[in-house]
Design a protein around this motif. Structure first.
Motif, mmCIF file in Angstrom:
data_model
loop_
_atom_site.group_PDB
_atom_site.id
_atom_site.type_symbol
_atom_site.label_atom_id
_atom_site.label_comp_id
_atom_site.label_asym_id
_atom_site.label_seq_id
_atom_site.Cartn_x
_atom_site.Cartn_y
_atom_site.Cartn_z
ATOM 1 N N GLY A 274 0.828 -1.217 0.000
ATOM 2 C CA GLY A 274 0.000 0.000 0.000
ATOM 3 C C GLY A 274 0.856 1.259 0.000
ATOM 4 N N ARG A 275 0.161 2.380 -0.023
ATOM 5 C CA ARG A 275 0.828 3.663 -0.124
ATOM 6 C C ARG A 275 0.546 4.465 1.130
ATOM 7 N N ILE A 276 1.560 5.137 1.626
ATOM 8 C CA ILE A 276 1.384 6.023 2.774
ATOM 9 C C ILE A 276 1.559 7.448 2.287
ATOM 10 N N GLU A 277 0.628 8.291 2.661
ATOM 11 C CA GLU A 277 0.737 9.711 2.313
ATOM 12 C C GLU A 277 0.488 10.519 3.572
ATOM 13 N N ARG A 278 1.456 11.338 3.934
ATOM 14 C CA ARG A 278 1.282 12.207 5.093
ATOM 15 C C ARG A 278 1.901 13.576 4.792
ATOM 16 N N ARG A 279 1.187 14.612 5.160
ATOM 17 C CA ARG A 279 1.765 15.960 5.079
ATOM 18 C C ARG A 279 2.319 16.303 6.450
ATOM 19 N N LEU A 280 3.656 16.350 6.532
ATOM 20 C CA LEU A 280 4.263 16.786 7.791
ATOM 21 C C LEU A 280 4.104 18.290 7.900
ATOM 22 N N THR A 281 3.489 18.767 8.968
ATOM 23 C CA THR A 281 3.491 20.211 9.217
ATOM 24 C C THR A 281 4.309 20.438 10.482
ATOM 25 N N ASN A 282 5.097 21.489 10.450
ATOM 26 C CA ASN A 282 6.026 21.733 11.548
ATOM 27 C C ASN A 282 5.564 22.885 12.433
ATOM 28 N N ALA A 283 5.053 22.537 13.604
ATOM 29 C CA ALA A 283 4.663 23.569 14.583
ATOM 30 C C ALA A 283 5.674 23.633 15.726
ATOM 31 N N LEU A 284 6.882 23.132 15.463
ATOM 32 C CA LEU A 284 7.946 23.173 16.472
ATOM 33 C C LEU A 284 8.769 24.436 16.289
ATOM 34 N N PRO A 285 9.529 24.805 17.306
ATOM 35 C CA PRO A 285 10.413 25.971 17.153
ATOM 36 C C PRO A 285 11.706 25.648 16.405
ATOM 37 N N GLN A 286 11.842 24.423 15.844
ATOM 38 C CA GLN A 286 13.066 24.001 15.152
ATOM 39 C C GLN A 286 12.702 23.351 13.831
ATOM 40 N N PRO A 287 13.625 23.350 12.870
ATOM 41 C CA PRO A 287 13.381 22.583 11.639
ATOM 42 C C PRO A 287 13.285 21.085 11.959
#
Ligand code: C2O
Ligand code: CU
Length: 456
Positions: free
Chosen positions: A67-80
């Motif tokens: 199967g396929r995994i699709e995720r949009r990582l969004t960064n709400a941290l104070p670091q990359p």
């Protein structure tokens, strides 16, 4: 019919209004952000963590093999940050290694991961940016790929082991890295959790057959475990099935990043345990309160899990043989190494928090350790000339140990090489791209113990 369609359109429009900018539905979001977790027992304060969707471990991702995994990582941290999908023989562009396969995702930014999972098994995902800090703060989660025909068990439990260094108020002890940890065994903790809390229990029926998927997500701790009131077999290591299930006898260890799949039968009458062994004794890491009165008939050894489509190692004799010399650390006697393209003495290295080298180079070298033609058999000769064990991990591939008698061990993606030991692994380098090879004791990785190779 038309009413249903109208209702659907209306609610879809409402959604679009509620989420400005989300006109087309994107992939499911995985947000790296701060959260609170009750890691210590309830009478203690909760811990401020960083987690995927604010949780540690992060949400379980489960998909069928192929199967396929699709995720949009969004960064709400104070670091990359960035996500690495550990153990997945993945498309190189999706491997999540800042500086090698992608740019780190800046605070407020996002990155779309989309990939196919070729192998069924127990995997995990974790941050690969400032990973010593970010994984220690909680940025990891389980990734389970199901077999089309899963083995018959009464329950399937995913058990993520972690190790935290907390103070009495439940806060992570800062700083997240110090020179002592970096030059010794890494950030070892004082609180060991299963699925994010201490004293984990798993209710079980008498004589039930369970699949236990153990994942060691700790920064540095090698877990030494045994079973009590459970009898069973190891059926997979690092996501890859064993050709023949092996009875669990005595203690077994799980280095950071390693996984083990067990199929166990509950033999205890009232309570069974997974025991964690420390130098000062063992204690119940996982308690299984036993209930019911199922039949006591002994069950047969489970059949092996269906094999994954890994390419065979190939011919060892004409393999590309690559020495990987591990040096440095406290009591290691290393005088200096190459760093940022120049020769550095140990003192200078230490001043910039670097303590470890692979083949005389600290951190990622300019040129790859080796460039292998696609499909070529590669042997990594892992030579540990340090005073510490190292859990060496190869990205994008699984390998087999070339054992002393010349036979090949089970497929793995992470191998523990004890202090002073030498272990050789072999694989077919069949996944094109630039891949890391590093120590998964994350303090060692941070302090220089990493390199990369290219499959062209
Ligand atoms: Cu678990 Cu470089 O990875
Ligand atoms: Cu190491």
């Amino acid at each position: 019919m038309s009413l249903t369609r109208r209702t659907f359109l209306t609610s879809a429009a409402a959604l679009a209004v509620a989420r400005p900018g989300a006109a087309a539905p994107g992939p499911a979001v995985l947000e790296a952000r701060e959260g609170m977790a009750q890691i210590l027992p309830a009478e203690y304060p909760a811990t401020a963590i960083w987690g995927y969707d604010g949780l540690t471990p992060g949400p379980e991702i489960r998909v069928l093999q192929g199967g396929r995994i699709e995720r949009r990582l969004t960064n709400a941290l104070p670091q990359p940050t960035a996500v690495h999908w550990h153990g997945i023989r993945i498309d190189n562009a999706m491997d999540g290694v800042p500086g090698l396969t992608q740019d780190a995702v800046a605070p407020g930014g996002s990155f779309d991961y989309a990939f196919v999972v070729p192998d069924a098994g127990t995997f995990w995902y974790h941050s690969h940016a400032a990973s010593m800090e970010q994984v220690a703060r909680g940025l990891h989660g389980p990734l389970i790929v199901e077999e089309a025909e899963a083995p018959e068990v009464d329950a399937d439990h995913v058990l993520v082991l972690d190790d935290w260094r907390l103070d009495r108020d439940g806060a992570l002890v800062e700083p997240m890295a110090n020179f002592h940890d970096l030059s010794h065994a890494g950030r070892l903790g004082n609180v060991i959790t299963v699925n994010g809390s201490v004293g984990h229990t798993v209710p079980a029926a008498r004589h039930a057959r369970l699949r236990l998927r153990l994942i060691n997500a700790a920064n540095a701790r090698i877990q030494v475990l045994s079973l009590d009131g459970l009898e069973g077999w190891t059926v997979a290591l690092d996501g890859m099935p064993l050709e023949v299930p092996q009875p669990v006898a005595g203690r077994f260890s799980l280095a950071p990043a390693q996984r083990i799949d067990l199929i166990v039968d509950v033999t205890a009458d009232t309570e069974a345990f997974v025991v964690d062994h420390h130098p000062d004794g063992g204690y119940a890491l996982i308690t299984l309160p036993v209930s019911g009165t199922a039949s006591a008939a002994r069950r047969p050894t489970p059949a092996p899990l269906p094999p994954n489509p890994v390419r065979s190692v190939g011919h060892l004799d004409d393999a590309l043989s690559v020495p990987v010399l591990m040096e440095g650390g406290a009591m290691g006697g290393m005088m200096g190494a190459m760093m940022n393209g120049g020769r550095m003495g140990m003192r200078e290295m230490m001043r910039s928090g670097q303590f470890w080298a692979l083949n005389g180079t600290v951190g990622l070298p300019q040129a790859p350790l080796v460039e292998a033609a696609r499909g070529r058999t590669v042997r990594f000769d892992l030579i540990n000339d340090t005073a510490f064990p190292h859990g060496m991990h190869v990205h994008g591939h699984h390998f087999r140990e070339v054992q002393a008698d010349g036979t090949l061990g089970p497929w793995r993606d992470t191998i523990l090489v004890d202090a002073g030991a030498r272990r050789e692994v072999a694989m077919a380098a069949d996944n094109p791209g630039d891949w890391l090879l590093h120590c998964h004791m994350l303090g060692h990785q941070t302090a220089g113990m990493k390199t990369w190779f290219r499959v062209a």
